[in-house]
Design a protein around this motif. Structure first.
Motif, PDB file in Angstrom:
ATOM      1  N   ASP A 186      51.614  53.156  86.035  1.00 36.16           N
ATOM      2  CA  ASP A 186      50.492  52.212  86.115  1.00 36.16           C
ATOM      3  C   ASP A 186      49.651  52.245  84.847  1.00 36.16           C
ATOM      4  O   ASP A 186      49.201  51.207  84.357  1.00 36.16           O
ATOM      5  N   GLN A 205      47.337  49.643  91.693  1.00 40.83           N
ATOM      6  CA  GLN A 205      47.674  50.383  92.906  1.00 40.83           C
ATOM      7  C   GLN A 205      47.149  49.674  94.151  1.00 40.83           C
ATOM      8  O   GLN A 205      47.855  49.576  95.168  1.00 40.83           O
ATOM      9  N   ALA A 265      44.571  50.575  86.177  1.00 42.90           N
ATOM     10  CA  ALA A 265      45.591  51.268  86.965  1.00 42.90           C
ATOM     11  C   ALA A 265      45.230  51.283  88.443  1.00 42.90           C
ATOM     12  O   ALA A 265      46.107  51.096  89.304  1.00 42.90           O
TER      13      ALA A 265
END
Length: 511
Positions: free
Chosen positions: A485, A424, A420
């Motif tokens: 995510d 990002q 995740a």
């Protein structure tokens, strides 16, 4: 008469500034004058230098001495200027060649026997020297490995003033002294507690994963023994390792505080700091009179700040967290200067549901009055709570949970968090941000990243009812992106927005 020059470094908070050390010897009655705003420890340096030189078999002439530390307006604190002052005086006394010392930075405290003793804050001092274009650094032998962590510099460690003198004389004679080797990065985070030790609490574990993935601030409310502290202590193990620049920032703060456990390696794992609820404003936020010292929020930079029994902290201490939670730094203002300290930490706050801590469900076991409960949580001001993204209530552990299968270990959850985080970092690569928690709300609401009305309906209705402020609206958007995510989605859907809103309003103090 003689004039000697060399360099040292002054610290202001965790930032260093290159200082030129000048020593002038003139005819007249023996006297010593220092300029450059030295504090008490720094102004006593000439006395230590004289004794240390005698311990090395040398003698500082009895003349009229003027020691100047430039820039003169910058306060000089501590005993780290001793070695630089000694070298400047030896150059002025023609005991050392002038050219060999002018381009070298000297850091260290002198003992009366001539020993060079370690000082705190060597890492940011050496980094400041490198930023000022100085690449040759002489430091105490005990600080040499720490100083060598800074890239692009040549570090020499000395255990005594005699060794520093011999080093300069050998360079003047054309020799090449052996520099301190650059230590290899090491990861000392293998002994972190494992998440599988936590019994039950599936909702809290899921909330902790979301907080770790997006670096969101978190509040846990539950009875004593529910596992709040255990969950908080396992959060650093879920966070990715620090990159080189972040590790240097964190290690510099720990160096200034004298809290480095291993001087041979950078701090590559997210730190975990848990101050006691009786801590003062200066201990948590940072402060001081003559010398500003970092507080717990700076020690937790790039890591986790855990406040157990949060309502027991002083109200001014809790409100002092509001600025660093938004800006990622602490600004300590004094009449003559401002000092900035890094404080980009992840807050995890824990609280009991009431002063007695036994409120369960409708509070059948609670002995606290409604006034006592309101007073207990009044220390958590609305502006502070508005900055906390993830809020979760923990119920007592049941016998069924105790006999159930263990939860996922830290290694499994940490892999999902890392994936995740990588999503990002890739998404926000062109903006300068790396995690969802740092992305401005205005960016999430613009034409490129704005979600459709059909998706944001739960947030829009909550804002219309006055349940969310604009800051709370933006923070729910950030959490929704993190939830997406973790789920592997390209953009948040309505279910992700609903989960983000639930995470913000699920604790007993959410209102």
């Amino acid at each position: 008469m003689g004039l000697g020059r060399t360099h040292a470094v002054a610290l202001s908070g965790v930032e260093g500034q290159l200082v030129q050390v000048e020593a002038h010897m003139a005819q007249g009655l023996p006297a010593m004058a220092m300029s450059g705003l030295p504090d008490a420890a720094c102004s006593r340096a000439p006395n230590r230098v004289r004794a240390a030189a005698e311990g090395c078999g040398l003698s500082i002439p009895q003349r009229r001495w003027t020691i100047n530390l430039t820039p003169a307006w910058l306060p000089k604190t501590g005993s780290g200027f001793d070695l630089g002052i000694a070298v400047a005086q030896l150059v002025a006394s023609d005991l050392l060649p002038p050219r060999v010392a002018e381009g070298v930075v000297h850091i260290g405290e002198l003992g009366l026997d001539g020993a060079v003793r370690p000082v705190a804050g060597v890492l940011p001092m050496v980094a400041a020297a490198a930023a000022g274009g100085r690449t040759a650094i002489i430091v105490p032998a005990a600080n040499a490995a720490e100083a060598a962590l800074v890239p692009g510099v040549t570090v020499y460690g000395v255990a005594s003033l005699r060794e520093a003198i011999d080093l300069h004389l050998s360079v003047h004679a054309g020799a090449r002294p052996r520099a301190v080797p650059v230590p290899e990065p090491q990861d000392s985070g293998g002994g972190a507690p494992d998440l599988c030790d936590v019994v039950g609490q599936p909702e809290a574990r899921a909330a902790l994963e979301v907080a770790a993935a997006g670096r969101h601030h978190m509040l846990m409310v539950g009875t004593p023994g529910a596992g709040k502290t255990m969950l908080a202590e396992r959060l650093p193990g879920l966070l990715p390792a620090l990159d080189r620049s972040e590790a240097l920032e964190v290690t510099a703060v720990h160096s200034v505080l004298g809290a480095l456990e291993d001087r041979h390696s950078l701090v590559v794992r997210a730190p975990f700091v848990a101050p006691h609820h009786s801590a003062s404003m200066a201990a948590v936020i940072g402060g001081g009179s003559a010398r500003v010292r970092p507080g717990a929020v700076s020690q937790a930079h790039r890591g986790v700040l855990f406040l157990d029994e949060t309502p027991e902290f002083r109200r001014d201490v809790l409100d002092g967290l509001r600025q660093p939670l938004e800006s990622g730094e602490v600004v300590i203002a004094r009449a003559d200067r401002q000092t900035r300290l890094p404080a980009r930490f992840q807050l995890v706050a824990a609280a009991n549901p009431c002063p007695c801590g036994r409120a369960v469900g409708k509070g059948e076991r609670c002995e606290c009055t409604s006034l006592a409960r309101r007073t207990y949580f009044n220390k958590l001001s609305g502006p502070l709570l508005d900055r906390i993204d993830v809020r979760v209530s923990l119920l007592p552990v049941t016998l069924a949970a105790l006999g159930g299968p263990p939860g996922e270990p830290t290694s499994v959850v940490a892999r999902r968090v890392l994936v995740a985080r990588q999503a990002q970092r890739q998404r926000w690569a062109d903006t300068g941000w790396t995690v969802n928690a740092d992305v401005p709300g205005s960016l999430l609401r613009d034409s490129v990243w704005r979600l459709p009305r059909s998706v944001t309906t739960p947030l829009d209705r909550a804002m219309d009812r006055g349940e969310l402020t604009l800051r709370g609206y933006d923070r729910c958007l950030r959490v929704a992106w993190t939830v997406a995510d973790l789920a592997g989605a390209d953009r948040p859907g309505r279910e992700h927005l609903g989960q983000a809103l639930a995470l913000r309003t699920s604790s007993e103090v959410a209102a």
